[in-house]
Motif scaffolding. Sequence first.
Motif, short mmCIF file in Angstrom:
data_model
loop_
_atom_site.label_atom_id
_atom_site.label_comp_id
_atom_site.label_asym_id
_atom_site.label_seq_id
_atom_site.Cartn_x
_atom_site.Cartn_y
_atom_site.Cartn_z
N LEU A 150 -6.44 43.21 22.26
CA LEU A 150 -6.06 43.82 20.92
C LEU A 150 -4.99 44.72 21.12
CD1 LEU A 150 -9.42 45.01 19.13
CD2 LEU A 150 -7.99 43.24 18.46
N HIS A 151 -4.15 44.31 20.10
CA HIS A 151 -2.87 45.17 20.07
C HIS A 151 -2.90 46.33 19.31
CE1 HIS A 151 1.62 46.00 19.23
NE2 HIS A 151 1.86 45.56 20.47
N GLU A 152 -1.87 47.37 19.42
CA GLU A 152 -2.08 48.75 18.82
C GLU A 152 -1.77 48.45 17.18
OE1 GLU A 152 2.53 49.86 19.77
OE2 GLU A 152 0.97 50.90 20.72
N SER A 153 -1.39 47.29 17.07
CA SER A 153 -1.21 46.93 15.40
C SER A 153 -2.32 46.49 14.76
CB SER A 153 0.00 46.12 15.33
OG SER A 153 -0.04 44.85 16.12
N GLY A 154 -3.23 46.09 15.49
CA GLY A 154 -4.54 45.44 14.92
C GLY A 154 -4.53 43.83 15.32
N GLN A 155 -3.39 43.49 15.56
CA GLN A 155 -3.26 41.99 15.98
C GLN A 155 -4.15 41.74 17.27
OE1 GLN A 155 -2.46 40.47 13.19
NE2 GLN A 155 -0.31 39.56 13.83
N ALA A 156 -4.76 40.33 17.63
CA ALA A 156 -5.27 39.85 18.80
C ALA A 156 -4.56 39.00 19.33
CB ALA A 156 -6.87 39.72 18.47
N VAL A 157 -4.59 38.76 20.78
CA VAL A 157 -3.81 37.68 21.50
C VAL A 157 -5.00 37.39 22.51
CG1 VAL A 157 -3.08 39.45 23.11
CG2 VAL A 157 -2.10 37.30 23.12
N SER A 215 -4.66 24.69 27.94
CA SER A 215 -4.79 25.97 27.56
C SER A 215 -3.83 25.99 26.45
CB SER A 215 -4.38 26.84 28.88
OG SER A 215 -5.28 26.66 29.90
N VAL A 216 -3.94 27.31 25.82
CA VAL A 216 -3.02 27.64 24.60
C VAL A 216 -3.13 28.98 24.67
CG1 VAL A 216 -3.42 25.76 23.28
CG2 VAL A 216 -4.77 27.90 22.78
N ILE A 217 -2.31 29.89 24.26
CA ILE A 217 -2.21 31.06 24.05
C ILE A 217 -2.09 31.46 22.37
CG2 ILE A 217 -0.70 33.45 24.66
CD1 ILE A 217 0.51 32.06 26.82
N ARG A 218 -2.89 32.24 22.16
CA ARG A 218 -3.12 32.34 20.62
C ARG A 218 -2.91 33.74 20.15
NH1 ARG A 218 -5.52 28.80 17.06
NH2 ARG A 218 -6.71 27.67 18.60
N VAL A 219 -2.13 33.99 19.08
CA VAL A 219 -1.91 35.40 18.45
C VAL A 219 -2.54 34.99 16.90
CG1 VAL A 219 -0.34 37.06 17.64
CG2 VAL A 219 0.16 35.78 19.57
N MET A 220 -3.51 36.19 16.79
CA MET A 220 -4.33 35.79 15.38
C MET A 220 -4.42 37.01 14.98
SD MET A 220 -8.30 34.84 16.89
CE MET A 220 -8.70 34.60 15.20
N ARG A 221 -4.97 37.05 13.52
CA ARG A 221 -5.26 38.23 13.06
C ARG A 221 -6.88 38.17 12.67
NH1 ARG A 221 -1.16 35.94 10.10
NH2 ARG A 221 0.74 37.28 9.93
N LEU A 268 -9.18 40.04 11.59
CA LEU A 268 -9.98 40.28 10.22
C LEU A 268 -10.03 39.16 9.33
CD1 LEU A 268 -8.63 43.78 9.33
CD2 LEU A 268 -10.80 43.22 10.53
N THR A 269 -8.99 38.16 9.42
CA THR A 269 -9.02 37.09 8.51
C THR A 269 -9.26 35.68 9.51
OG1 THR A 269 -6.53 36.97 8.53
CG2 THR A 269 -7.39 38.28 6.80
N GLY A 270 -8.79 35.72 10.52
CA GLY A 270 -9.27 34.58 11.45
C GLY A 270 -7.75 33.57 11.31
N GLN A 271 -6.71 34.03 10.68
CA GLN A 271 -5.40 33.49 10.49
C GLN A 271 -4.71 33.50 11.96
OE1 GLN A 271 -3.42 35.18 7.24
NE2 GLN A 271 -4.42 33.94 5.76
N THR A 272 -4.15 32.21 12.28
CA THR A 272 -3.32 32.06 13.46
C THR A 272 -1.94 32.36 13.23
OG1 THR A 272 -4.75 30.69 14.56
CG2 THR A 272 -2.69 30.63 15.36
N ALA A 273 -1.42 33.51 13.78
CA ALA A 273 0.24 33.77 13.59
C ALA A 273 0.88 33.12 14.43
CB ALA A 273 0.48 35.28 13.85
N GLN A 274 0.38 32.80 15.79
CA GLN A 274 1.34 31.70 16.55
C GLN A 274 0.27 31.38 17.63
OE1 GLN A 274 3.98 34.09 19.11
NE2 GLN A 274 5.42 32.19 19.59
N ILE A 275 0.54 29.97 18.32
CA ILE A 275 0.01 29.47 18.89
C ILE A 275 1.12 28.75 20.04
CG2 ILE A 275 -0.14 27.31 17.69
CD1 ILE A 275 -3.07 27.14 19.31
N GLY A 321 7.90 42.83 17.15
CA GLY A 321 7.51 43.88 16.07
C GLY A 321 5.89 44.06 16.13
N ALA A 322 4.99 44.20 15.35
CA ALA A 322 3.62 44.26 15.65
C ALA A 322 2.71 43.07 15.82
CB ALA A 322 2.98 44.86 14.10
N LEU A 323 3.18 42.52 16.94
CA LEU A 323 2.58 41.17 17.75
C LEU A 323 2.70 39.90 16.48
CD1 LEU A 323 1.44 40.41 20.27
CD2 LEU A 323 -0.72 40.74 19.50
N GLU A 324 4.02 40.05 16.04
CA GLU A 324 4.19 38.69 15.10
C GLU A 324 4.41 37.68 15.79
OE1 GLU A 324 7.43 40.35 12.95
OE2 GLU A 324 6.30 42.07 11.95
#
Length: 331
Positions: free
Chosen positions: A162-169, A240-246, A248-255, A308-311
């Motif tokens: 968990l990033h300090e912005s609330g995003q997850a990787v 394998s994949v590296i996923r950045v997601m939110r 709370l909503t389950g949306q993937t910001a980057q993969i 940014g905030a793990l965008e």
Amino acid sequence: MSADVVCMALGRVPPGAAPDAPGGASGGGDVGWSAGTHYLNIGLQNGVLLRALIDPVTGDLSDTRTRYLGSRPVKLFRVFVQGSEAVLAISSRSWLYYTYQSRFHLTPLSYGSLEFASGFLCLEGIVAISASTLRILSLEKLGTVFNQVTFPLQYTPRRLLLHESGQAVLIETEHNAFTEDSKQQKKRQIAQEMLEQAGADGDRSGDAQLVREMAAAFLSENLPEPVFGAPKPGAGMWASVIRVMRPLTGQTAQIIRLQQNEAALSICLCRFACNPMESYLLVGIVKDMTLAPRSVGGAVLRTYRVVGALERLDFLHETAVEDAPQAMCPF
């Protein structure tokens, strides 16, 4: 009151009490009659639930507490839970407000969006309307703190930060699996072999045109893997994949998709002394790993800059290491 009241209803009056007694009002059921404490629950247009304590003598409201429930106006309905009255609050998601072991609980329901609801008088259940369907619900696991929501992933999750912005990787790694590029390459190879076989047969088969149509349909077909299963290439093949997601909503910001036979084993968020204002993600990756007998064809630490905030993650460089990086920790 500065906000508009959406709904209000008269709660159940206990035996011996006057129908107009203060505290009999509730937006979906009076909570706390057995303890002699009266509360007023009010749903507002802005998606906020108000709960106020009613003085049994003067009728004054005090100890008002608020809770944001969702983006839609709050609707309140009286239901029964374990023989006691409770309040079902419906907004963009549904919440149950009840007493359990002499404590108040406001818990989100692990269910879809509801429109209206009503409790059974003789059974502990809820009949509700969701869109154009009528549904009967049963409330279980009362008193639990956590609300579970499941988000599907492509491969098996191995590590999550968990990033300090609330995003997850997180990293997802699967053995005996193809990457997306390898799947498409394998499909093109099979289709090409079908066409070559049809050309070799020539006019003797008379089905060359049919084979070409079958090959084109095979390339365009995309069967859902959760239903039909994924192709298995055999042991020693990794995806394998590296996923950045939110979260709370389950949306993937980057993969970020790794190449075939690259397996991500560990991740770490850190800051370097030379640039303490920026965060970096380190990913431990092995190449061509076999499990029995255990061996690796190579291992690297891949560094990404957190934007940014793990965008998103920007690749910087990779460093070769001698063996599989199973774990990392900043210090």
